[in-house]
Scaffold this motif. Structure first.
Motif, PDB file in Angstrom:
ATOM      1  N   THR A 116      -5.870  -2.337   9.709  1.00 36.29           N
ATOM      2  CA  THR A 116      -4.627  -3.006  10.086  1.00 36.29           C
ATOM      3  C   THR A 116      -4.446  -3.128  11.589  1.00 36.29           C
ATOM      4  N   ASN A 117      -3.746  -4.178  12.007  1.00 35.93           N
ATOM      5  CA  ASN A 117      -3.333  -4.316  13.404  1.00 35.93           C
ATOM      6  C   ASN A 117      -2.077  -3.514  13.707  1.00 35.93           C
ATOM      7  N   GLY A 118      -1.498  -2.887  12.693  1.00 34.18           N
ATOM      8  CA  GLY A 118      -0.389  -1.966  12.902  1.00 34.18           C
ATOM      9  C   GLY A 118      -0.924  -0.581  13.233  1.00 34.18           C
ATOM     10  N   ASP A 119      -0.033   0.390  13.339  1.00 38.90           N
ATOM     11  CA  ASP A 119      -0.508   1.745  13.626  1.00 38.90           C
ATOM     12  C   ASP A 119      -0.587   2.572  12.349  1.00 38.90           C
ATOM     13  N   ARG A 120      -1.236   3.735  12.455  1.00 38.20           N
ATOM     14  CA  ARG A 120      -1.487   4.577  11.287  1.00 38.20           C
ATOM     15  C   ARG A 120      -0.179   5.019  10.617  1.00 38.20           C
ATOM     16  N   THR A 121       0.816   5.373  11.419  1.00 34.21           N
ATOM     17  CA  THR A 121       2.082   5.826  10.847  1.00 34.21           C
ATOM     18  C   THR A 121       2.703   4.743   9.972  1.00 34.21           C
ATOM     19  N   HIS A 122       2.697   3.512  10.458  1.00 33.85           N
ATOM     20  CA  HIS A 122       3.223   2.390   9.676  1.00 33.85           C
ATOM     21  C   HIS A 122       2.426   2.224   8.390  1.00 33.85           C
ATOM     22  N   ALA A 123       1.112   2.276   8.493  1.00 31.29           N
ATOM     23  CA  ALA A 123       0.262   2.106   7.313  1.00 31.29           C
ATOM     24  C   ALA A 123       0.515   3.209   6.293  1.00 31.29           C
ATOM     25  N   GLU A 124       0.634   4.440   6.768  1.00 29.52           N
ATOM     26  CA  GLU A 124       0.857   5.563   5.857  1.00 29.52           C
ATOM     27  C   GLU A 124       2.214   5.466   5.174  1.00 29.52           C
ATOM     28  N   ARG A 125       3.241   5.077   5.939  1.00 30.38           N
ATOM     29  CA  ARG A 125       4.575   4.953   5.356  1.00 30.38           C
ATOM     30  C   ARG A 125       4.632   3.842   4.322  1.00 30.38           C
ATOM     31  N   ALA A 126       4.045   2.694   4.648  1.00 27.49           N
ATOM     32  CA  ALA A 126       4.061   1.571   3.717  1.00 27.49           C
ATOM     33  C   ALA A 126       3.259   1.891   2.462  1.00 27.49           C
ATOM     34  N   ALA A 127       2.053   2.420   2.638  1.00 29.27           N
ATOM     35  CA  ALA A 127       1.205   2.735   1.491  1.00 29.27           C
ATOM     36  C   ALA A 127       1.820   3.830   0.633  1.00 29.27           C
ATOM     37  N   SER A 128       2.482   4.789   1.269  1.00 30.11           N
ATOM     38  CA  SER A 128       3.146   5.851   0.524  1.00 30.11           C
ATOM     39  C   SER A 128       4.287   5.299  -0.318  1.00 30.11           C
ATOM     40  N   GLN A 129       5.083   4.396   0.261  1.00 23.31           N
ATOM     41  CA  GLN A 129       6.183   3.780  -0.482  1.00 23.31           C
ATOM     42  C   GLN A 129       5.652   2.965  -1.661  1.00 23.31           C
ATOM     43  N   LEU A 130       4.511   2.323  -1.477  1.00 26.23           N
ATOM     44  CA  LEU A 130       3.896   1.549  -2.551  1.00 26.23           C
ATOM     45  C   LEU A 130       3.271   2.447  -3.616  1.00 26.23           C
ATOM     46  N   GLY A 131       3.027   3.720  -3.261  1.00 28.90           N
ATOM     47  CA  GLY A 131       2.391   4.647  -4.187  1.00 28.90           C
ATOM     48  C   GLY A 131       0.887   4.511  -4.230  1.00 28.90           C
ATOM     49  N   ILE A 132       0.293   4.014  -3.126  1.00 28.54           N
ATOM     50  CA  ILE A 132      -1.152   3.772  -3.104  1.00 28.54           C
ATOM     51  C   ILE A 132      -1.875   4.511  -1.980  1.00 28.54           C
ATOM     52  N   LEU A 133      -1.170   5.348  -1.228  1.00 21.35           N
ATOM     53  CA  LEU A 133      -1.792   5.979  -0.061  1.00 21.35           C
ATOM     54  C   LEU A 133      -3.026   6.787  -0.450  1.00 21.35           C
ATOM     55  N   ASP A 134      -2.947   7.509  -1.570  1.00 26.37           N
ATOM     56  CA  ASP A 134      -4.067   8.363  -1.959  1.00 26.37           C
ATOM     57  C   ASP A 134      -5.230   7.578  -2.566  1.00 26.37           C
ATOM     58  N   CYS A 135      -5.107   6.253  -2.610  1.00 32.13           N
ATOM     59  CA  CYS A 135      -6.202   5.419  -3.115  1.00 32.13           C
ATOM     60  C   CYS A 135      -7.256   5.137  -2.043  1.00 32.13           C
ATOM     61  N   PHE A 136      -6.940   5.467  -0.795  1.00 32.79           N
ATOM     62  CA  PHE A 136      -7.799   5.066   0.309  1.00 32.79           C
ATOM     63  C   PHE A 136      -8.521   6.253   0.946  1.00 32.79           C
ATOM     64  N   ASP A 137      -9.756   5.971   1.369  1.00 36.40           N
ATOM     65  CA  ASP A 137     -10.556   6.996   2.029  1.00 36.40           C
ATOM     66  C   ASP A 137     -10.112   7.214   3.466  1.00 36.40           C
ATOM     67  N   ASP A 138      -9.665   6.141   4.132  1.00 34.01           N
ATOM     68  CA  ASP A 138      -9.217   6.283   5.517  1.00 34.01           C
ATOM     69  C   ASP A 138      -8.491   5.020   5.950  1.00 34.01           C
ATOM     70  N   ILE A 139      -7.920   5.088   7.146  1.00 33.35           N
ATOM     71  CA  ILE A 139      -7.181   3.974   7.748  1.00 33.35           C
ATOM     72  C   ILE A 139      -7.749   3.718   9.139  1.00 33.35           C
ATOM     73  N   PHE A 140      -8.035   2.447   9.427  1.00 34.37           N
ATOM     74  CA  PHE A 140      -8.465   2.046  10.767  1.00 34.37           C
ATOM     75  C   PHE A 140      -7.338   1.213  11.349  1.00 34.37           C
ATOM     76  N   ASP A 141      -6.647   1.767  12.357  1.00 37.10           N
ATOM     77  CA  ASP A 141      -5.447   1.108  12.883  1.00 37.10           C
ATOM     78  C   ASP A 141      -5.685   0.571  14.289  1.00 37.10           C
ATOM     79  N   ILE A 142      -4.622   0.051  14.892  1.00 33.69           N
ATOM     80  CA  ILE A 142      -4.724  -0.566  16.217  1.00 33.69           C
ATOM     81  C   ILE A 142      -5.088   0.453  17.287  1.00 33.69           C
ATOM     82  N   VAL A 143      -4.735   1.708  17.098  1.00 32.35           N
ATOM     83  CA  VAL A 143      -5.100   2.754  18.052  1.00 32.35           C
ATOM     84  C   VAL A 143      -6.593   3.050  17.959  1.00 32.35           C
ATOM     85  N   ALA A 144      -7.115   3.147  16.738  1.00 34.78           N
ATOM     86  CA  ALA A 144      -8.554   3.345  16.545  1.00 34.78           C
ATOM     87  C   ALA A 144      -9.350   2.188  17.129  1.00 34.78           C
TER      88      ALA A 144
END
Length: 231
Positions: A116-144
């Motif tokens: 994502t072009n967003g940051d990790r915190t945004h990705a984690e919050r959105a994915a957590s709300q969707l109930g899919i955060l634990d489906c992913f091995d990792d997140i590559f964000d704009i900071v990475a």
């Protein structure tokens, strides 16, 4: 809307790569509108502009630099951490949990990433709300990505290197066709996610990407159904 894939065409895929906003959740959720408003407000306060001028500048930065953040950093040398914190201070309850998508994601063979072009915190919050955060091995964000957004070649190279991804055995899901140009050139399969009942006039002109359609292998307005069809 979908050009139905042949499941056999995805049988070699070992890495599944997903953009976040308007990709893993429907465009009509309109979550990004909250971020959009906060970006305009940030520019308005920073440069003491009226609303209309701030919004015009925001979109100009987006067009010219790939993200509003990149433009603000290049032209005004802002603190990216401050910007990311303020523009992502939004209400995530707008997102409806998607347990069916979670089940489907977990059935995909191989690794799964959010890119994502967003940051990790945004990705984690959105994915957590969707109930899919634990489906992913990792997140590559704009900071990475060293704050260099897609569609820069270096950003994709950094992602592939960090996770040892073979692009010829991977697929990229995106809501912006321009962000599929580099993945396509690297040998990745490419899937464009469009709004439900998409019309050519739906998106704003700078989001339509009409010149990038050759980079797209598949188009769908229902990511869950598409993924089920390739299992």
């Amino acid at each position: 809307m979908t050009n139905k894939p042949d499941a056999q065409a995805f049988s070699h895929i070992t890495d599944w790569v997903f953009d976040l906003d308007n990709t893993l959740y429907p465009h009509e959720t309109n979550l990004f509108s909250q971020i959009d408003v906060r970006m305009t407000a940030y520019i308005r306060e920073l440069l003491q502009l009226d609303h209309d001028d701030a919004r015009k500048l925001q979109k100009q930065f987006y067009r010219d630099y790939g993200t509003t953040l990149k433009g603000l950093m290049e032209v005004h040398n802002i603190d990216p951490d401050d910007f990311l914190m303020k523009v992502h201070d939004i209400d995530y309850t707008w997102l409806k949990p998607d347990p069916d998508l979670a089940v489907t994601l977990k059935q995909l063979p191989g690794r799964r990433f959010i890119f994502t072009n967003g940051d990790r915190t945004h990705a984690e919050r959105a994915a957590s709300q969707l109930g899919i955060l634990d489906c992913f091995d990792d997140i590559f964000d704009i900071v990475a990505a060293d704050l260099t957004p897609k569609p820069a070649q270096a950003t994709y190279d950094g992602f592939l290197q960090k996770f040892s991804v073979d692009p010829t055995k991977s697929v990229m899901f995106e809501d912006l066709a321009r962000n599929l140009t580099v993945p396509k050139s690297l040998g990745m399969k490419t899937v464009l996610i469009v709004p439900n009942n998409f019309e050519p006039t739906f998106s704003e002109i700078w989001e339509s990407d009409k010149g990038f359609t050759d980079e797209v292998d598949y188009v769908t307005d229902d990511i869950g159904t598409f993924l089920k069809s390739v299992l």
